[in-house]
Scaffold this motif. Structure first.
Motif, mmCIF file in Angstrom:
data_model
loop_
_atom_site.group_PDB
_atom_site.id
_atom_site.type_symbol
_atom_site.label_atom_id
_atom_site.label_comp_id
_atom_site.label_asym_id
_atom_site.label_seq_id
_atom_site.Cartn_x
_atom_site.Cartn_y
_atom_site.Cartn_z
ATOM 1 N N TYR A 78 13.701 6.019 -4.823
ATOM 2 C CA TYR A 78 12.522 5.735 -5.635
ATOM 3 C C TYR A 78 12.161 6.917 -6.527
ATOM 4 O O TYR A 78 12.092 8.058 -6.054
ATOM 5 C CB TYR A 78 11.308 5.428 -4.737
ATOM 6 C CG TYR A 78 11.564 4.343 -3.713
ATOM 7 C CD1 TYR A 78 11.227 3.022 -3.981
ATOM 8 C CD2 TYR A 78 12.146 4.641 -2.487
ATOM 9 C CE1 TYR A 78 11.470 2.024 -3.046
ATOM 10 C CE2 TYR A 78 12.393 3.652 -1.546
ATOM 11 C CZ TYR A 78 12.054 2.344 -1.826
ATOM 12 O OH TYR A 78 12.295 1.363 -0.900
ATOM 13 N N GLU A 79 11.910 6.621 -7.798
ATOM 14 C CA GLU A 79 11.384 7.640 -8.716
ATOM 15 C C GLU A 79 9.869 7.738 -8.539
ATOM 16 O O GLU A 79 9.277 8.796 -8.699
ATOM 17 C CB GLU A 79 11.699 7.266 -10.171
ATOM 18 C CG GLU A 79 13.178 7.052 -10.457
ATOM 19 C CD GLU A 79 14.012 8.291 -10.158
ATOM 20 O OE1 GLU A 79 13.581 9.404 -10.512
ATOM 21 O OE2 GLU A 79 15.092 8.142 -9.548
ATOM 22 N N ARG A 80 9.276 6.594 -8.249
ATOM 23 C CA ARG A 80 7.831 6.524 -7.986
ATOM 24 C C ARG A 80 7.577 5.236 -7.222
ATOM 25 O O ARG A 80 8.418 4.327 -7.237
ATOM 26 C CB ARG A 80 7.044 6.537 -9.301
ATOM 27 C CG ARG A 80 7.246 5.273 -10.172
ATOM 28 C CD ARG A 80 6.125 5.132 -11.165
ATOM 29 N NE ARG A 80 6.271 4.049 -12.120
ATOM 30 C CZ ARG A 80 5.865 2.795 -11.909
ATOM 31 N NH1 ARG A 80 5.350 2.436 -10.748
ATOM 32 N NH2 ARG A 80 6.005 1.891 -12.854
ATOM 33 N N PRO A 81 6.428 5.120 -6.533
ATOM 34 C CA PRO A 81 6.144 3.876 -5.818
ATOM 35 C C PRO A 81 5.912 2.724 -6.791
ATOM 36 O O PRO A 81 5.437 2.942 -7.906
ATOM 37 C CB PRO A 81 4.848 4.175 -5.049
ATOM 38 C CG PRO A 81 4.655 5.660 -5.118
ATOM 39 C CD PRO A 81 5.363 6.134 -6.352
ATOM 40 N N VAL A 82 6.262 1.531 -6.365
ATOM 41 C CA VAL A 82 5.923 0.334 -7.145
ATOM 42 C C VAL A 82 4.416 0.107 -7.007
ATOM 43 O O VAL A 82 3.845 0.314 -5.941
ATOM 44 C CB VAL A 82 6.699 -0.894 -6.608
ATOM 45 C CG1 VAL A 82 6.198 -2.183 -7.252
ATOM 46 C CG2 VAL A 82 8.193 -0.710 -6.856
#
Lengths: 136, 129
Positions: A78-82
Protein backbone atom coordinates in the motif's frame (compact mmCIF):
# COMPACT_ATOMS: atom_id res chain seq x y z
CA UNK A 1 -6.43 -26.15 -22.74
CA UNK A 2 -3.22 -24.73 -21.29
CA UNK A 3 -3.01 -20.97 -21.10
CA UNK A 4 -1.01 -19.43 -23.94
CA UNK A 5 2.55 -18.39 -23.05
CA UNK A 6 2.16 -15.22 -25.12
CA UNK A 7 0.09 -13.81 -22.24
CA UNK A 8 3.22 -12.98 -20.28
CA UNK A 9 3.95 -9.27 -20.40
CA UNK A 10 0.47 -8.33 -21.55
CA UNK A 11 -1.45 -5.59 -19.82
CA UNK A 12 -5.25 -5.52 -19.86
CA UNK A 13 -7.49 -2.43 -20.06
CA UNK A 14 -8.19 -0.59 -16.79
CA UNK A 15 -11.38 -1.59 -14.99
CA UNK A 16 -14.31 0.78 -14.85
CA UNK A 17 -13.77 3.30 -12.03
CA UNK A 18 -15.40 2.24 -8.77
CA UNK A 19 -16.31 4.67 -6.03
CA UNK A 20 -15.49 3.48 -2.53
CA UNK A 21 -18.73 4.23 -0.68
CA UNK A 22 -19.61 3.76 2.97
CA UNK A 23 -22.28 1.25 1.92
CA UNK A 24 -19.81 -0.88 -0.02
CA UNK A 25 -17.21 -0.79 2.74
CA UNK A 26 -19.80 -1.54 5.42
CA UNK A 27 -21.09 -4.57 3.47
CA UNK A 28 -17.54 -5.83 2.94
CA UNK A 29 -16.64 -5.40 6.62
CA UNK A 30 -19.92 -6.98 7.77
CA UNK A 31 -19.33 -10.05 5.59
CA UNK A 32 -16.04 -10.53 7.48
CA UNK A 33 -17.92 -10.24 10.77
CA UNK A 34 -16.50 -6.78 11.43
CA UNK A 35 -18.25 -3.47 11.91
CA UNK A 36 -17.48 -0.41 9.86
CA UNK A 37 -18.03 2.92 11.59
CA UNK A 38 -18.46 6.00 9.41
CA UNK A 39 -15.12 7.71 9.01
CA UNK A 40 -13.25 4.62 10.19
CA UNK A 41 -10.52 2.67 8.45
CA UNK A 42 -11.37 0.69 5.32
CA UNK A 43 -10.41 -3.01 5.71
CA UNK A 44 -6.93 -3.54 4.26
CA UNK A 45 -8.15 -6.32 1.97
CA UNK A 46 -10.81 -4.08 0.39
CA UNK A 47 -8.68 -3.42 -2.74
CA UNK A 48 -9.34 -7.05 -3.71
CA UNK A 49 -12.68 -5.76 -5.02
CA UNK A 50 -10.78 -3.82 -7.68
CA UNK A 51 -8.11 -6.46 -8.24
CA UNK A 52 -10.76 -9.16 -8.59
CA UNK A 53 -12.72 -7.09 -11.08
CA UNK A 54 -9.55 -6.86 -13.17
CA UNK A 55 -8.92 -10.62 -12.78
CA UNK A 56 -12.42 -11.48 -13.92
CA UNK A 57 -12.11 -9.25 -16.99
CA UNK A 58 -8.77 -10.89 -17.78
CA UNK A 59 -10.20 -14.42 -17.37
CA UNK A 60 -13.23 -13.57 -19.52
CA UNK A 61 -11.00 -12.06 -22.22
CA UNK A 62 -8.94 -15.27 -22.29
CA UNK A 63 -11.95 -17.64 -22.11
CA UNK A 64 -10.80 -19.08 -18.78
CA UNK A 65 -13.57 -20.41 -16.53
CA UNK A 66 -13.63 -18.77 -13.11
CA UNK A 67 -14.66 -22.03 -11.43
CA UNK A 68 -11.39 -23.62 -12.57
CA UNK A 69 -9.40 -20.93 -10.79
CA UNK A 70 -8.08 -21.16 -7.27
CA UNK A 71 -6.32 -18.22 -5.65
CA UNK A 72 -2.76 -19.33 -4.91
CA UNK A 73 -1.24 -16.18 -3.46
CA UNK A 74 -2.17 -12.56 -2.86
CA UNK A 75 0.06 -9.78 -1.62
CA UNK A 76 -0.76 -6.10 -1.30
CA UNK A 77 1.71 -3.25 -0.95
CA UNK A 78 0.00 0.00 0.00
CA UNK A 79 1.14 3.52 -0.86
CA UNK A 80 -1.64 4.87 1.34
CA UNK A 81 -4.83 3.50 2.93
CA UNK A 82 -7.96 3.32 0.80
CA UNK A 83 -10.50 5.93 1.91
CA UNK A 84 -14.23 6.33 1.43
CA UNK A 85 -14.70 8.69 -1.50
CA UNK A 86 -11.79 7.26 -3.50
CA UNK A 87 -12.60 6.44 -7.10
CA UNK A 88 -10.38 3.49 -7.92
CA UNK A 89 -9.35 1.64 -11.06
CA UNK A 90 -7.28 -1.52 -11.42
CA UNK A 91 -4.95 -2.28 -14.32
CA UNK A 92 -3.81 -5.90 -14.50
CA UNK A 93 -0.74 -7.28 -16.17
CA UNK A 94 0.35 -10.89 -16.52
CA UNK A 95 3.88 -11.18 -15.14
CA UNK A 96 4.56 -14.91 -15.20
CA UNK A 97 3.15 -18.21 -16.39
CA UNK A 98 4.28 -21.75 -15.75
CA UNK A 99 2.71 -25.18 -15.95
CA UNK A 100 2.94 -27.62 -13.05
CA UNK A 101 1.22 -31.00 -13.06
CA UNK A 102 -1.33 -29.95 -15.64
CA UNK A 103 -2.17 -26.68 -13.91
CA UNK A 104 -1.34 -23.21 -15.15
CA UNK A 105 0.20 -20.98 -12.51
CA UNK A 106 -0.58 -17.43 -13.64
CA UNK A 107 1.23 -14.55 -11.94
CA UNK A 108 -0.51 -11.18 -12.16
CA UNK A 109 0.12 -7.70 -10.84
CA UNK A 110 -2.63 -5.11 -10.57
CA UNK A 111 -1.93 -1.43 -10.10
CA UNK A 112 -4.77 0.21 -8.22
CA UNK A 113 -4.91 3.93 -8.85
CA UNK A 114 -7.11 6.78 -7.66
CA UNK A 115 -9.02 9.44 -9.59
CA UNK A 116 -5.83 11.49 -9.99
CA UNK A 117 -3.99 8.50 -11.44
CA UNK A 118 -1.85 8.13 -8.31
CA UNK A 119 -0.94 4.61 -7.21
CA UNK A 120 -2.85 3.57 -4.07
CA UNK A 121 -1.69 -0.01 -3.90
CA UNK A 122 -0.26 -2.85 -5.89
CA UNK A 123 -1.85 -6.30 -5.68
CA UNK A 124 0.17 -9.28 -6.80
CA UNK A 125 -1.84 -12.46 -7.28
CA UNK A 126 -1.10 -16.00 -8.32
CA UNK A 127 -4.01 -17.77 -9.97
CA UNK A 128 -3.99 -21.54 -10.27
CA UNK A 129 -5.94 -22.75 -13.29
CA UNK A 130 -6.82 -26.43 -13.09
CA UNK A 131 -8.07 -26.82 -16.67
CA UNK A 132 -4.66 -27.62 -18.12
CA UNK A 133 -5.39 -31.27 -18.89
CA UNK A 134 -8.70 -30.70 -20.64
CA UNK A 135 -8.73 -31.66 -24.29
CA UNK A 136 -11.69 -29.49 -25.22
CA UNK B 1 5.26 -2.56 19.65
CA UNK B 2 8.51 -4.33 20.43
CA UNK B 3 10.09 -7.38 18.84
CA UNK B 4 8.85 -10.51 20.56
CA UNK B 5 5.54 -8.99 21.69
CA UNK B 6 2.91 -11.70 21.32
CA UNK B 7 -0.71 -10.91 20.59
CA UNK B 8 -3.75 -12.71 21.95
CA UNK B 9 -4.78 -15.24 19.27
CA UNK B 10 -8.14 -14.52 17.66
CA UNK B 11 -10.64 -17.21 16.69
CA UNK B 12 -13.12 -16.55 13.90
CA UNK B 13 -16.05 -18.71 12.74
CA UNK B 14 -16.87 -18.88 9.02
CA UNK B 15 -20.28 -20.09 7.83
CA UNK B 16 -21.65 -20.66 4.34
CA UNK B 17 -23.87 -17.59 4.88
CA UNK B 18 -20.71 -15.52 5.51
CA UNK B 19 -19.31 -16.74 2.18
CA UNK B 20 -22.49 -15.75 0.35
CA UNK B 21 -22.35 -12.27 1.92
CA UNK B 22 -18.65 -11.96 1.13
CA UNK B 23 -19.12 -13.09 -2.49
CA UNK B 24 -21.68 -10.33 -2.94
CA UNK B 25 -19.65 -7.63 -1.16
CA UNK B 26 -16.37 -8.53 -2.86
CA UNK B 27 -17.85 -9.23 -6.28
CA UNK B 28 -16.49 -12.79 -6.34
CA UNK B 29 -19.14 -15.19 -7.69
CA UNK B 30 -16.82 -18.22 -8.00
CA UNK B 31 -19.19 -21.15 -7.27
CA UNK B 32 -16.46 -23.18 -5.51
CA UNK B 33 -17.28 -20.97 -2.50
CA UNK B 34 -20.98 -21.78 -2.58
CA UNK B 35 -21.72 -24.99 -4.44
CA UNK B 36 -20.54 -28.35 -3.12
CA UNK B 37 -20.89 -30.10 -6.50
CA UNK B 38 -18.86 -27.55 -8.42
CA UNK B 39 -16.19 -27.53 -5.71
CA UNK B 40 -15.86 -31.32 -5.84
CA UNK B 41 -15.87 -31.31 -9.65
CA UNK B 42 -12.59 -29.36 -9.63
CA UNK B 43 -10.99 -31.63 -7.03
CA UNK B 44 -11.71 -29.65 -3.87
CA UNK B 45 -12.82 -31.44 -0.69
CA UNK B 46 -16.01 -29.34 -0.51
CA UNK B 47 -17.08 -25.71 -0.39
CA UNK B 48 -14.03 -23.66 0.59
CA UNK B 49 -13.74 -20.16 1.97
CA UNK B 50 -12.39 -17.50 -0.39
CA UNK B 51 -8.68 -17.24 0.35
CA UNK B 52 -9.28 -13.52 0.64
CA UNK B 53 -11.90 -14.20 3.29
CA UNK B 54 -9.24 -15.80 5.47
CA UNK B 55 -6.77 -13.01 4.69
CA UNK B 56 -9.55 -10.55 5.53
CA UNK B 57 -9.76 -12.15 8.97
CA UNK B 58 -6.02 -11.66 9.33
CA UNK B 59 -6.62 -7.99 8.51
CA UNK B 60 -9.22 -7.87 11.29
CA UNK B 61 -6.85 -9.44 13.81
CA UNK B 62 -4.03 -7.05 12.84
CA UNK B 63 -6.34 -4.05 13.17
CA UNK B 64 -7.48 -5.16 16.62
CA UNK B 65 -3.98 -6.00 17.84
CA UNK B 66 -2.43 -2.75 16.65
CA UNK B 67 -5.29 -0.38 17.44
CA UNK B 68 -5.88 0.32 13.77
CA UNK B 69 -2.27 0.94 12.71
CA UNK B 70 -1.84 1.74 9.02
CA UNK B 71 -1.14 -1.44 7.07
CA UNK B 72 1.59 -1.04 4.46
CA UNK B 73 1.91 -4.68 3.39
CA UNK B 74 -0.39 -7.66 3.70
CA UNK B 75 -0.24 -10.98 1.94
CA UNK B 76 0.11 -14.74 1.98
CA UNK B 77 0.03 -17.92 -0.01
CA UNK B 78 -3.19 -19.91 0.20
CA UNK B 79 -1.70 -23.31 0.91
CA UNK B 80 -4.56 -25.34 2.37
CA UNK B 81 -8.29 -24.93 1.76
CA UNK B 82 -10.56 -23.85 4.61
CA UNK B 83 -13.50 -26.21 4.13
CA UNK B 84 -16.77 -24.68 5.32
CA UNK B 85 -19.48 -27.21 6.24
CA UNK B 86 -23.11 -26.85 5.12
CA UNK B 87 -24.13 -26.70 8.77
CA UNK B 88 -22.07 -25.16 11.53
CA UNK B 89 -18.87 -23.27 10.89
CA UNK B 90 -15.17 -23.58 10.16
CA UNK B 91 -12.99 -22.05 12.85
CA UNK B 92 -9.90 -20.11 11.88
CA UNK B 93 -7.34 -19.10 14.50
CA UNK B 94 -5.04 -16.15 13.81
CA UNK B 95 -1.96 -15.95 16.03
CA UNK B 96 0.69 -13.28 15.77
CA UNK B 97 3.69 -11.57 17.28
CA UNK B 98 6.03 -8.71 16.45
CA UNK B 99 8.94 -10.05 14.44
CA UNK B 100 10.87 -6.83 14.08
CA UNK B 101 10.61 -3.05 14.14
CA UNK B 102 12.71 -0.86 11.84
CA UNK B 103 12.36 2.53 10.19
CA UNK B 104 8.98 3.10 11.83
CA UNK B 105 7.55 -0.14 10.48
CA UNK B 106 6.66 -3.25 12.45
CA UNK B 107 6.71 -6.62 10.71
CA UNK B 108 4.33 -9.14 12.22
CA UNK B 109 4.89 -12.86 12.29
CA UNK B 110 1.61 -14.70 11.76
CA UNK B 111 0.26 -18.21 11.98
CA UNK B 112 -3.20 -18.98 10.65
CA UNK B 113 -4.74 -22.39 11.30
CA UNK B 114 -7.98 -24.29 10.82
CA UNK B 115 -8.39 -27.48 12.88
CA UNK B 116 -4.73 -27.22 13.81
CA UNK B 117 -3.53 -27.16 10.17
CA UNK B 118 -1.75 -24.10 8.79
CA UNK B 119 -3.86 -22.74 5.95
CA UNK B 120 -1.74 -19.75 4.91
CA UNK B 121 1.86 -19.92 3.71
CA UNK B 122 4.30 -17.14 4.51
CA UNK B 123 1.62 -14.80 5.84
CA UNK B 124 3.04 -11.33 6.32
CA UNK B 125 1.78 -8.02 7.60
CA UNK B 126 3.75 -4.80 7.94
CA UNK B 127 2.23 -1.87 9.80
CA UNK B 128 3.35 1.62 10.71
CA UNK B 129 4.62 1.30 14.27
Amino acid sequence: MPVDQSLVGREFPPTAPLEVTEERVAAFAASLGARYDAGGAVPPTYPIVLAFDAMQAFLAAEDIDLFRIVHGEQRFAYERPVRVGDVLTATLGVVSLRQIGGADIIGTSSAITDGDGALVCTGRATLVHSGGQETS
Amino acid sequence: MNPGDTFEPRTFAITRADLVAYAEAAGDPNPIHQDEEVARSVGLPGVIAHGMYTLGLVGRAVEEWTGGAEVVELGCKFTQPVVVPADGAAEVVVAGSVKGVADGLATLSLEVTCDGTKVLGMPKAVVRA
